[in-house]
Design a protein around this motif. Structure first.
Motif, PDB file in Angstrom:
ATOM      1  N   LEU A 175       4.386  13.700   1.349  1.00 14.22           N
ATOM      2  CA  LEU A 175       5.834  13.514   1.266  1.00 14.22           C
ATOM      3  C   LEU A 175       6.242  12.078   1.599  1.00 14.22           C
ATOM      4  O   LEU A 175       7.127  11.504   0.945  1.00 14.22           O
ATOM      5  CB  LEU A 175       6.540  14.484   2.210  1.00 14.22           C
ATOM      6  N   ILE A 176       5.603  11.505   2.607  1.00 11.40           N
ATOM      7  CA  ILE A 176       5.902  10.115   2.956  1.00 11.40           C
ATOM      8  C   ILE A 176       5.565   9.190   1.788  1.00 11.40           C
ATOM      9  O   ILE A 176       6.343   8.291   1.437  1.00 11.40           O
ATOM     10  CB  ILE A 176       5.125   9.702   4.220  1.00 11.40           C
ATOM     11  N   ALA A 177       4.404   9.419   1.189  1.00 15.56           N
ATOM     12  CA  ALA A 177       3.989   8.599   0.036  1.00 15.56           C
ATOM     13  C   ALA A 177       4.975   8.745  -1.117  1.00 15.56           C
ATOM     14  O   ALA A 177       5.332   7.753  -1.779  1.00 15.56           O
ATOM     15  CB  ALA A 177       2.587   9.002  -0.413  1.00 15.56           C
ATOM     16  N   LEU A 178       5.442   9.964  -1.371  1.00 11.51           N
ATOM     17  CA  LEU A 178       6.397  10.185  -2.458  1.00 11.51           C
ATOM     18  C   LEU A 178       7.700   9.451  -2.195  1.00 11.51           C
ATOM     19  O   LEU A 178       8.309   8.878  -3.116  1.00 11.51           O
ATOM     20  CB  LEU A 178       6.657  11.680  -2.630  1.00 11.51           C
ATOM     21  N   GLY A 179       8.174   9.464  -0.943  1.00 11.01           N
ATOM     22  CA  GLY A 179       9.401   8.750  -0.608  1.00 11.01           C
ATOM     23  C   GLY A 179       9.261   7.257  -0.841  1.00 11.01           C
ATOM     24  O   GLY A 179      10.167   6.610  -1.398  1.00 11.01           O
ATOM     25  N   ILE A 180       8.135   6.687  -0.444  1.00 11.07           N
ATOM     26  CA  ILE A 180       7.892   5.260  -0.645  1.00 11.07           C
ATOM     27  C   ILE A 180       7.841   4.932  -2.133  1.00 11.07           C
ATOM     28  O   ILE A 180       8.470   3.956  -2.596  1.00 11.07           O
ATOM     29  CB  ILE A 180       6.579   4.840   0.045  1.00 11.07           C
ATOM     30  N   LEU A 181       7.110   5.732  -2.894  1.00  7.95           N
ATOM     31  CA  LEU A 181       6.952   5.452  -4.320  1.00  7.95           C
ATOM     32  C   LEU A 181       8.263   5.629  -5.083  1.00  7.95           C
ATOM     33  O   LEU A 181       8.570   4.852  -5.992  1.00  7.95           O
ATOM     34  CB  LEU A 181       5.859   6.346  -4.908  1.00  7.95           C
ATOM     35  N   GLY A 183      11.202   5.167  -3.859  1.00  4.75           N
ATOM     36  CA  GLY A 183      12.049   4.043  -3.504  1.00  4.75           C
ATOM     37  C   GLY A 183      11.688   2.765  -4.243  1.00  4.75           C
ATOM     38  O   GLY A 183      12.560   1.923  -4.502  1.00  4.75           O
ATOM     39  N   THR A 184      10.429   2.598  -4.592  1.00  5.89           N
ATOM     40  CA  THR A 184       9.994   1.374  -5.276  1.00  5.89           C
ATOM     41  C   THR A 184       9.989   1.514  -6.796  1.00  5.89           C
ATOM     42  O   THR A 184      10.290   0.563  -7.510  1.00  5.89           O
ATOM     43  CB  THR A 184       8.586   0.971  -4.808  1.00  5.89           C
ATOM     44  N   PHE A 185       9.666   2.693  -7.302  1.00  4.83           N
ATOM     45  CA  PHE A 185       9.596   2.896  -8.748  1.00  4.83           C
ATOM     46  C   PHE A 185      10.910   3.415  -9.333  1.00  4.83           C
ATOM     47  O   PHE A 185      11.193   3.196 -10.506  1.00  4.83           O
ATOM     48  CB  PHE A 185       8.485   3.899  -9.090  1.00  4.83           C
ATOM     49  N   GLY A 186      11.682   4.161  -8.529  1.00  4.19           N
ATOM     50  CA  GLY A 186      12.900   4.766  -9.053  1.00  4.19           C
ATOM     51  C   GLY A 186      12.642   6.007  -9.875  1.00  4.19           C
ATOM     52  O   GLY A 186      13.563   6.556 -10.496  1.00  4.19           O
ATOM     53  N   THR A 187      11.426   6.487  -9.899  1.00  2.00           N
ATOM     54  CA  THR A 187      11.034   7.675 -10.657  1.00  2.00           C
ATOM     55  C   THR A 187       9.713   8.188 -10.108  1.00  2.00           C
ATOM     56  O   THR A 187       8.945   7.429  -9.501  1.00  2.00           O
ATOM     57  CB  THR A 187      10.879   7.358 -12.153  1.00  2.00           C
ATOM     58  N   LEU A 188       9.453   9.481 -10.311  1.00  2.00           N
ATOM     59  CA  LEU A 188       8.152  10.050  -9.959  1.00  2.00           C
ATOM     60  C   LEU A 188       7.476  10.670 -11.171  1.00  2.00           C
ATOM     61  O   LEU A 188       6.461  11.339 -11.037  1.00  2.00           O
ATOM     62  CB  LEU A 188       8.307  11.092  -8.842  1.00  2.00           C
ATOM     63  N   ASN A 189       8.059  10.469 -12.347  1.00  2.00           N
ATOM     64  CA  ASN A 189       7.410  10.880 -13.588  1.00  2.00           C
ATOM     65  C   ASN A 189       6.203   9.974 -13.822  1.00  2.00           C
ATOM     66  O   ASN A 189       6.329   8.748 -13.816  1.00  2.00           O
ATOM     67  CB  ASN A 189       8.396  10.789 -14.749  1.00  2.00           C
ATOM     68  N   MET A 190       5.027  10.561 -14.014  1.00  2.00           N
ATOM     69  CA  MET A 190       3.796   9.760 -14.064  1.00  2.00           C
ATOM     70  C   MET A 190       3.800   8.747 -15.204  1.00  2.00           C
ATOM     71  O   MET A 190       3.424   7.581 -15.016  1.00  2.00           O
ATOM     72  CB  MET A 190       2.587  10.684 -14.183  1.00  2.00           C
ATOM     73  N   ALA A 208       4.801  -0.357  -2.592  1.00  2.00           N
ATOM     74  CA  ALA A 208       4.140   0.472  -3.606  1.00  2.00           C
ATOM     75  C   ALA A 208       2.652   0.601  -3.307  1.00  2.00           C
ATOM     76  O   ALA A 208       2.058   1.677  -3.484  1.00  2.00           O
ATOM     77  CB  ALA A 208       4.362  -0.115  -4.994  1.00  2.00           C
ATOM     78  N   LYS A 209       2.032  -0.481  -2.848  1.00  2.00           N
ATOM     79  CA  LYS A 209       0.614  -0.422  -2.493  1.00  2.00           C
ATOM     80  C   LYS A 209       0.375   0.540  -1.342  1.00  2.00           C
ATOM     81  O   LYS A 209      -0.585   1.328  -1.363  1.00  2.00           O
ATOM     82  CB  LYS A 209       0.098  -1.813  -2.110  1.00  2.00           C
ATOM     83  N   SER A 210       1.259   0.509  -0.325  1.00  2.00           N
ATOM     84  CA  SER A 210       1.088   1.423   0.798  1.00  2.00           C
ATOM     85  C   SER A 210       1.246   2.866   0.359  1.00  2.00           C
ATOM     86  O   SER A 210       0.499   3.751   0.801  1.00  2.00           O
ATOM     87  CB  SER A 210       2.084   1.087   1.909  1.00  2.00           C
ATOM     88  N   GLY A 211       2.217   3.150  -0.523  1.00  2.00           N
ATOM     89  CA  GLY A 211       2.400   4.512  -1.033  1.00  2.00           C
ATOM     90  C   GLY A 211       1.208   4.975  -1.851  1.00  2.00           C
ATOM     91  O   GLY A 211       0.751   6.120  -1.718  1.00  2.00           O
ATOM     92  N   ALA A 212       0.684   4.084  -2.685  1.00  2.00           N
ATOM     93  CA  ALA A 212      -0.470   4.441  -3.515  1.00  2.00           C
ATOM     94  C   ALA A 212      -1.701   4.714  -2.670  1.00  2.00           C
ATOM     95  O   ALA A 212      -2.470   5.648  -2.941  1.00  2.00           O
ATOM     96  CB  ALA A 212      -0.750   3.318  -4.519  1.00  2.00           C
ATOM     97  N   LEU A 213      -1.898   3.913  -1.607  1.00  2.00           N
ATOM     98  CA  LEU A 213      -3.068   4.122  -0.746  1.00  2.00           C
ATOM     99  C   LEU A 213      -2.917   5.381   0.108  1.00  2.00           C
ATOM    100  O   LEU A 213      -3.915   6.038   0.434  1.00  2.00           O
ATOM    101  CB  LEU A 213      -3.292   2.894   0.136  1.00  2.00           C
ATOM    102  N   LEU A 214      -1.682   5.735   0.450  1.00  2.00           N
ATOM    103  CA  LEU A 214      -1.466   7.012   1.130  1.00  2.00           C
ATOM    104  C   LEU A 214      -1.881   8.175   0.237  1.00  2.00           C
ATOM    105  O   LEU A 214      -2.435   9.173   0.706  1.00  2.00           O
ATOM    106  CB  LEU A 214      -0.001   7.161   1.536  1.00  2.00           C
ATOM    107  N   LEU A 215      -1.636   8.042  -1.057  1.00  2.00           N
ATOM    108  CA  LEU A 215      -2.060   9.088  -1.989  1.00  2.00           C
ATOM    109  C   LEU A 215      -3.580   9.181  -2.057  1.00  2.00           C
ATOM    110  O   LEU A 215      -4.127  10.267  -2.274  1.00  2.00           O
ATOM    111  CB  LEU A 215      -1.488   8.820  -3.388  1.00  2.00           C
TER     112      LEU A 215
END
Length: 502
Positions: A175-181, A183-190, A208-215
């Motif tokens: 969930l934390i990673a999704l919130g970060i991503l 906020g930076t991408f403006g979308t969660l559609n792959m 975005a790097k921190s969110g991606a590495l959390l994933l």
């Protein structure tokens, strides 16, 4: 023809599972089991139809409620997701038949929990949105919590406590990673994220790097990547045989997510986010395989051995993820299908052994002879040959493809040794296990427990699937190549009206 087919692998288990909770279908009896078997067969037929359609017509996109991406919920059926839907359906049918022999009667909710877990697994393979990937992860995990303690017992409860706590922590990180991503991408559609990724700069790039590495951490936990693998041996070995067999695909959901997200979104064309996970995955994948090999050699029961062989398969697949080429992805997909079927088969064999050896269960010690040792031993022998990688079975083909892929990528020098040693370790331990369980018996009258016909039926499904993987190896390897190409090409979300995008 395919207008609403992509959503049926989710709707069917959801509706049938809910129906099984309502009287008069909430009792474990022939009616509930028949309902589960029909649902399993129907899901298999639909998944095969989807596979044929996407292989001939291209990727199919299904916008739920006709809400267009990036705002709506998008289901994506490409060759990668289609073959995994077929794999899940085959496994579900096998497990459902095996459990219907009486294993499901040890608790009231086995059949509906099975349906809900399958719903979560197939939803994870179908979704084109990372948030919905999180939702389906939670669905399959909640169902797995109940299945793991099916039948009760201290060992199952202890294993489940560790499993639940660890996965709750993983869900929080997700969930934390999704919130970060978001906020930076403006979308969660792959597909939309893949389009936006090259344009992210500055402070947003660091976020975005921190969110991606959390994933990477989240998917590493789901796939049992070192050092997050310690839950797997205890959890899988404590689970009932049909549950452990179904869990054989759980780690593969994590592998699939790494492919889908870190190759599809953060791949080589993602600008400053390109391939950022690979430097972390490389050493952890190698160490996961090495630790898996050591664990295989230290196994004390057949169930522990099967669980550690799952870890070996995870390490092998993670190396293919880290290689990050179409050839490696194609080889990994073939091996993923093989390893899931073969390890599931070993878990079911372990269930038969436990029932027929009395107090010795599946421990690698001398015990009285099993009443059906010849038949069970034959199935064990076939599964063992497949897991070792002996020609001409699918394990040999899968490892040969992976070795060729790493040779082409210039990584053979340090990937070939653990791959080959893992086969040697499997040969040593499976040989020792087979001789101990089926040959080194003590004097005494054999037990009277016999294998139920439905248990043989469940095992037969997996044997037929493994045989098909060998007979159709040419087609499967070519299909895997096309599936890998789909993944690297990405998804064009601008074509939705006709439902098809190549």
């Amino acid at each position: 023809m395919m207008t609403h087919l992509p959503v049926l692998p989710i709707l069917i288990p959801m509706v049938i599972g809910a129906l099984m909770l309502i009287p008069p279908f909430n009792q474990v009896n022939a009616v509930q089991r028949t309902l589960g078997a029909l649902a399993s067969v129907l899901m298999l037929m639909i998944s095969i139809l989807l596979l044929v359609e996407v292989d001939t017509s291209g990727t199919h996109l299904y916008a739920v409620g006709e809400w267009q991406p990036p705002f709506g919920i998008l289901m994506v059926v490409d060759r990668l997701s289609a073959i995994l839907l077929v794999l899940t359906s085959v496994l579900t049918l096998s497990v459902q038949l095996f459990a219907s022999s009486g294993e499901d009667g040890h608790g009231r909710f086995f059949q509906p929990l099975l349906m809900f877990q399958v719903m979560g697994i197939q939803g994870a393979f179908l979704t084109g949105d990372i948030f919905n990937l999180f939702v389906f992860f939670e669905v399959l995990l909640i169902a797995s919590y109940g299945l793991l303690v099916h039948g009760g017992g201290k060992q199952k409860t202890a294993a489940n406590v560790h499993y639940v706590i660890l996965n709750l922590a993983g869900s929080a990180l997700f969930l934390i990673a999704l919130g970060i991503l978001y906020g930076t991408f403006g979308t969660l559609n792959m597909a939309d994220m893949a389009r936006v990724a090259p344009t992210i700069e500055g402070g947003n790039l660091t976020l975005a790097k921190s969110g991606a590495l959390l994933l990477v951490v989240v998917f590493g936990l789901k796939s049992a990547m070192l050092p997050l693998q310690f839950w797997l041996p205890k959890g899988y070995s404590a689970a009932p045989a049909p549950v452990a067999a179904l869990f054989a695909i759980m780690t593969k959901v994590g592998i699939y997510s790494l492919w889908r997200v870190h190759l599809g979104i953060f791949g080589p064309e993602a600008g400053g986010l390109a391939d950022l996970a690979l430097p972390w995955i490389w050493p952890l994948a190698w160490l996961t395989l090495v630790v898996g090999i050591i664990s295989v050699l230290a196994s004390e029961t057949l169930r522990h051995l099967a669980a550690n062989l799952v870890m070996v398969s995870v390490g092998s697949l993670l190396l293919m993820v880290a290689t990050a080429t179409e050839t490696a992805t194609s080889a990994g997909l073939y091996y993923l299908v093989h390893s899931t079927l073969a390890t599931a088969l070993i878990f079911l064999v372990a269930g038969l052994v436990v029932n027929q050896r009395g107090k010795a269960e599946d421990r690698l010690v001398s015990a009285r002879a099993m009443p059906q040792a010849a038949l069970i031993g034959t199935v064990f022998f076939i599964a063992a040959l497949a897991l070792i990688g002996m020609p001409p079975l699918s394990g040999f083909i899968g490892k040969a493809l992976m070795m060729q892929a790493t040779l082409d990528a210039g990584e053979a020098g340090w990937i070939w040794p653990p791959l080959l040693i893992s086969s040697l370790a499997a040969l040593v331990m499976l040989s020792r296990t087979g001789s101990t369980l089926f040959w080194r018996t003590r004097e005494g009258k054999p037990g009277t427990a016999e294998v139920h016909p439905l248990q043989w039926a469940g095992i037969a499904v997996l044997l037929v699937a493994l045989l098909a993987l060998v007979v159709g190896a040419g087609w499967m390897s070519e299909f895997s190549e096309r599936a890998a190409a789909d993944l690297f090409e990405g998804i064009d979300t601008s074509v939705l009206a006709g439902g098809v995008s190549k």
